[in-house]
Design an enzyme around this catalytic site. Structure first.
Site, mmCIF file in Angstrom:
data_model
loop_
_atom_site.group_PDB
_atom_site.id
_atom_site.type_symbol
_atom_site.label_atom_id
_atom_site.label_comp_id
_atom_site.label_asym_id
_atom_site.label_seq_id
_atom_site.Cartn_x
_atom_site.Cartn_y
_atom_site.Cartn_z
ATOM 1 N N SER A 1 0.816 -1.004 0.007
ATOM 2 C CA SER A 1 0.022 -0.088 0.003
ATOM 3 C C SER A 1 1.089 1.243 -0.125
ATOM 4 O O SER A 1 2.118 1.256 0.488
ATOM 5 C CB SER A 1 -1.066 -0.040 1.201
ATOM 6 O OG SER A 1 -1.620 1.314 1.306
ATOM 7 N N TYR B 1 -1.199 0.080 9.811
ATOM 8 C CA TYR B 1 -1.338 -0.667 8.757
ATOM 9 C C TYR B 1 -0.192 -0.469 7.787
ATOM 10 O O TYR B 1 0.178 -1.631 7.368
ATOM 11 C CB TYR B 1 -2.511 -0.057 7.939
ATOM 12 C CG TYR B 1 -3.107 -0.673 6.537
ATOM 13 C CD1 TYR B 1 -3.533 -1.717 6.360
ATOM 14 C CD2 TYR B 1 -2.745 -0.053 5.353
ATOM 15 C CE1 TYR B 1 -3.777 -2.255 5.189
ATOM 16 C CE2 TYR B 1 -3.190 -0.490 4.184
ATOM 17 C CZ TYR B 1 -3.485 -1.765 3.945
ATOM 18 O OH TYR B 1 -4.080 -2.416 2.855
ATOM 19 N N LYS C 1 2.422 -3.436 6.289
ATOM 20 C CA LYS C 1 2.430 -3.606 4.998
ATOM 21 C C LYS C 1 3.759 -3.566 4.679
ATOM 22 O O LYS C 1 4.567 -4.549 3.972
ATOM 23 C CB LYS C 1 1.770 -2.823 4.125
ATOM 24 C CG LYS C 1 0.115 -3.184 4.148
ATOM 25 C CD LYS C 1 -0.003 -4.507 3.221
ATOM 26 C CE LYS C 1 -1.553 -4.845 3.197
ATOM 27 N NZ LYS C 1 -1.830 -6.031 2.535
#
Length: 320
Positions: free
Chosen positions: A122, A146, A150
């Site tokens: 991402s 997050y 990732k």
């Protein structure tokens, strides 16, 4: 070729599965069998080859064993807890986005078959003090859980690739817009909502300043990007086994201008300011544009314009 898609019940996973079912092949290789896995049993598309849908929790060994029972040749690993949910629930985000990823890669290693593994990272893997256009070589400094998860997943897959356990190709996808269906728990959900909801005659909250720029790609471009990654020669992404997918850098205001061009001022008027500092902080820390030098050199796809993205969504929903 045997294909496995984790996150096969999600928007991108389902769209990818439907495309593979329609084509009957990936990168010129005929598909013999496709397995779709998600927490709830995914819907199987019609295909000229067997499609098996499995409800499996990748945080559990038995779930991973079930989907790897017939070793796949190609894996699209799309399963994840999305950004807003990972930030809201620290333990869940790490259990799925890091713990399950690490365990799944190790299970693939144990197969001894070195399959191709296409995974998604991402733009959230970047953050902090960023240049206006982020080069391929920029270091990862995520500013949310997050993005951190990732970034760790990227490194894990690259190391398994280096050791020959698998042939990894990780793609940092732009934020996907316009996503069909209902809003999800992603911090970026509004990037689809401010287009999708007004086109359906519904109000849409806008949690950020309209001047904010975002890096986006359409659902169809995301699917094409994953399929393109699957067809690359081994080692094409270099030692990091990762590439930043191509996208468009647009401001929220430019998206609203495009909405008005497509559906008139009455559609734009359905977008209402609803400031959310948490969402603004998360999305505001993400890159606004990427150079994508490697992706361009390797022929990865790109959308034509924000107007074309909105027009494609309108065609999709009209035919639904």
């Amino acid at each position: 070729m045997r294909v496995l898609i984790t996150g096969g019940g999600g928007m991108i996973g389902a769209r990818l599965a439907a495309r593979i079912a329609r084509d009957g092949a990936v990168a010129g290789n005929a598909v013999e069998r496709m397995v779709l896995a998600d927490l709830a049993e995914p819907t199987s598309p019609q295909a000229d080859f067997p499609v098996v849908a499995i409800a499996a929790d990748l945080t559990h060994a038995e779930g991973r064993a079930a989907i790897l029972a017939e070793p796949p040749d190609l894996i699209f690993n799309l399963a994840a807890v999305v950004s807003g949910a990972a930030e809201a629930d620290f333990d869940l985000g790490y259990a799925v986005n890091l713990g399950a990823t690490a365990a799944f890669l190790n299970d693939i290693r144990a197969l001894g078959t070195s399959p191709v593994v296409v995974s998604t990272s991402s733009v959230a893997a970047f953050g902090g003090d960023l240049p206006d256009i982020v080069p391929d070589t920029h270091c990862l400094t995520p500013q949310n859980s997050y993005g951190t998860q990732k970034a760790m997943g990227e490194l894990l897959q690259a190391d398994h690739t280096r050791r020959g356990h698998l042939d990894g190709r990780c793609v940092r996808l732009p934020t996907i817009s316009v996503r069909p269906g209902r809003p999800n728990a992603a911090a970026s959900s509004f990037i689809s909502g401010i287009i999708r909801e007004p086109l359906a005659g519904q109000e849409a909250p806008l949690p950020v300043d309209p001047a904010l720029k975002v890096w986006i790609a359409s659902p169809d471009c995301a699917v094409e990007t994953l399929l393109h990654a699957a067809g690359l020669p081994k080692g094409a992404l270099g030692p990091g086994a990762v590439v930043s997918g191509r996208g468009l850098s647009v401001s929220v205001a430019e998206m609203l201008d495009a909405l008005e061009r497509a559906a008139g001022p009455e559609a734009r008027a359905l977008v209402r300011a609803d400031p959310d500092p948490v969402v603004a902080d998360i999305v505001g820390s993400w890159p606004k544009a990427f150079a994508c030098t490697l992706a361009e050199d390797l022929g990865f796809p790109i959308d034509d314009s924000i107007d074309a993205i909105i027009a494609a969504h309108m065609r999709d929903t009209a035919g639904a």
